[in-house]
Design a protein around this motif. Structure first.
Motif, PDB file in Angstrom:
ATOM      1  N   ARG A 196      64.066  27.212  47.070  1.00  0.00           N
ATOM      2  CA  ARG A 196      64.203  28.154  48.033  1.00  0.00           C
ATOM      3  C   ARG A 196      64.498  27.488  49.550  1.00  0.00           C
ATOM      4  O   ARG A 196      65.376  27.966  50.138  1.00  0.00           O
ATOM      5  CB  ARG A 196      62.828  28.952  48.519  1.00  0.00           C
ATOM      6  N   ALA A 197      63.980  26.288  49.826  1.00  0.00           N
ATOM      7  CA  ALA A 197      64.338  25.574  50.875  1.00  0.00           C
ATOM      8  C   ALA A 197      65.293  24.829  50.860  1.00  0.00           C
ATOM      9  O   ALA A 197      65.731  24.553  52.050  1.00  0.00           O
ATOM     10  CB  ALA A 197      62.727  24.781  51.417  1.00  0.00           C
ATOM     11  N   LEU A 200      71.550  26.522  50.032  1.00  0.00           N
ATOM     12  CA  LEU A 200      72.550  26.684  51.165  1.00  0.00           C
ATOM     13  C   LEU A 200      72.133  26.649  52.499  1.00  0.00           C
ATOM     14  O   LEU A 200      72.618  26.253  53.416  1.00  0.00           O
ATOM     15  CB  LEU A 200      73.263  27.790  51.148  1.00  0.00           C
ATOM     16  N   PHE A 201      70.853  26.927  52.623  1.00  0.00           N
ATOM     17  CA  PHE A 201      70.097  26.808  54.166  1.00  0.00           C
ATOM     18  C   PHE A 201      68.750  25.837  54.022  1.00  0.00           C
ATOM     19  O   PHE A 201      68.496  25.484  52.978  1.00  0.00           O
ATOM     20  CB  PHE A 201      69.673  28.179  54.424  1.00  0.00           C
ATOM     21  N   ARG A 202      68.672  25.085  55.307  1.00  0.00           N
ATOM     22  CA  ARG A 202      67.418  24.172  55.204  1.00  0.00           C
ATOM     23  C   ARG A 202      66.612  24.613  56.412  1.00  0.00           C
ATOM     24  O   ARG A 202      67.113  24.993  57.324  1.00  0.00           O
ATOM     25  CB  ARG A 202      68.155  22.958  55.199  1.00  0.00           C
ATOM     26  N   PRO A 203      65.417  24.066  56.320  1.00  0.00           N
ATOM     27  CA  PRO A 203      64.287  24.239  57.554  1.00  0.00           C
ATOM     28  C   PRO A 203      65.136  23.434  58.593  1.00  0.00           C
ATOM     29  O   PRO A 203      65.438  22.452  58.712  1.00  0.00           O
ATOM     30  CB  PRO A 203      63.110  23.608  56.895  1.00  0.00           C
ATOM     31  N   ALA A 204      65.101  24.084  59.882  1.00  0.00           N
ATOM     32  CA  ALA A 204      65.969  23.578  60.936  1.00  0.00           C
ATOM     33  C   ALA A 204      64.867  22.895  61.799  1.00  0.00           C
ATOM     34  O   ALA A 204      64.188  23.473  62.822  1.00  0.00           O
ATOM     35  CB  ALA A 204      66.282  24.612  61.820  1.00  0.00           C
ATOM     36  N   TYR A 209      62.563  17.709  55.955  1.00  0.00           N
ATOM     37  CA  TYR A 209      63.831  17.577  55.391  1.00  0.00           C
ATOM     38  C   TYR A 209      64.762  16.624  56.128  1.00  0.00           C
ATOM     39  O   TYR A 209      64.649  16.770  57.204  1.00  0.00           O
ATOM     40  CB  TYR A 209      64.398  19.059  55.277  1.00  0.00           C
TER      41      TYR A 209
END
Ligand code: 1HN
Length: 360
Positions: A196-197, A200-204, A209
């Motif tokens: 999930r994390a 294509l998207f990552r925790p900003a 990360y």
């Protein structure tokens, strides 16, 4: 000095050098630095149907109650018997975890991958750093170096997977470390956390990360779809339609020491031969065909495992159905160290396919 005197003095010098633990480069240079990469082992193939009955026998004999941490069987190349390895850098094994069994946590300097060869899905998983990675058939799971991992099969069915470890390389570098786990080895993470994390998207800025290996489960349904999306492309002249499982943290190979790939060979596809300084172990997901390695033809079918040693000519020929191969290669090591080289095969008549001299 007469030639006879010279020979006598040279011989005496060589003897004294040996006694002093010195070696004359003028005598041994071709052993220190060969003109071409040297391979110390042969290509080999293990038939699923020969190996699986042995694994099932081990299923009855080798049990967690009898203290067996892992019920796995290595694919040992006949030329690498002292090391118990498949290629000089990669060791693969089949592992059986029976219904209801579990294998306790441990971690080691060697990195590992699992490829779920036979699974009916459900609650069967490897827990890596506190995250449960469920194993649907043909899923790829990663256990990067020094990550805690344990296996649990809470289903009513046995599971068999392919392990691949870089322990031959770790042992060559004499860097092996192993630690058994006790109690809770890592804080639990939610199911599906890494997928999930870290897609294509990552925790900003609010979660740790990039970890070096944020993505550790690669579902087969996604790889299979990604390959299907390439229908109509020509692909690689050496491998057909082949995709690498990428580390999204750095767009690099699956692991620093092992790149995992899946390839689709279309009906009757025949690739050109080449060789490289990397070695590769293949596992046949589906289909049947053959791979010619240094003039020997290896016929493969589902579940078979075969190894292409470094600097060995090889080409694939598919049968008349679709074939899918999974593979693990040490190519990233060779690239990182500046030792990767590749050569296309050209026969005397200009063709790019080998003559078959022998059949395995
Ligand atoms: C290992 O840790 C596993 O964790 C499987 O399942 C096979 C072979 C050699 C060394 C460690 C596992 C292994 C291994």
């Amino acid at each position: 000095m007469t030639p006879v005197e010279f020979e006598a003095q040279l011989e005496a010098l060589h003897a004294e050098l040996a006694a002093a633990n010195m070696a004359p480069t003028w005598k041994y240079v071709s052993e220190f630095v060969s003109r071409q990469p040297r391979t110390s082992y042969r290509p080999w193939l293990w038939k699923w149907h020969d190996v699986i009955p042995l694994l099932m026998r081990a299923g009855d004999l080798i049990t967690p109650e009898r203290g067996a941490e892992r019920r796995s069987m290595e694919h040992v190349n006949p030329d690498l018997k002292p090391f118990y390895t498949t290629s000089h850098t990669i060791a693969t094994a089949f592992q059986l975890v029976r219904a209801g069994e579990s294998a306790p946590a441990h971690r080691h300097a060697a990195a590992a991958i699992r490829f779920a060869a036979k699974s009916r899905g459900g609650t069967v998983y490897t827990k890596v750093q506190g995250e449960r990675l469920y194993m649907e058939e043909n899923d790829l799971l990663l256990t990067p170096a020094w990550t805690w991992h344990e296996h649990h099969n809470e289903t009513a069915h046995d599971i068999v997977w392919l392990d691949a470890l870089d322990f031959p390389l770790v042992n060559l570098l004499q860097a092996s470390v192993f630690e058994p786990g006790e109690g809770e080895v890592a804080p639990p993470k939610a199911d599906g956390h890494s997928n999930r994390a870290f897609g294509l998207f990552r925790p900003a800025g609010w979660a740790p990360y990039p970890e070096s290996h944020p993505l550790i489960r690669y579902p087969w349904v996604e790889m299979r779809q990604a390959l299907a999306n390439l229908a109509g492309e020509r692909g690689s002249r050496y491998d057909g339609l082949i995709l690498e499982y990428v580390n999204p943290a750095n767009s690099g190979p699956t692991l620093p020491t092992m790149s995992c790939r899946a390839q689709w060979l279309r009906p009757n596809e025949a690739t050109d031969a080449h060789r490289a300084t990397s070695s590769t172990v293949y596992y046949v997901i589906a289909g049947s065909g053959s791979t010619v390695i240094d003039g020997t033809r290896f016929d493969w079918a589902p579940g078979d495992v075969f190894v292409v040693p470094n600097w060995s000519w090889h080409e694939h020929r598919n049968g008349d159905g679709d074939a899918y191969l999974f593979s693990i290669t040490d190519e990233p090591v060779m690239k990182l160290l500046g030792m990767y080289r590749e050569q296309p095969y050209v026969a005397d008549d200009g063709s790019h396919r080998q003559a078959v001299r022998a059949q395995f």
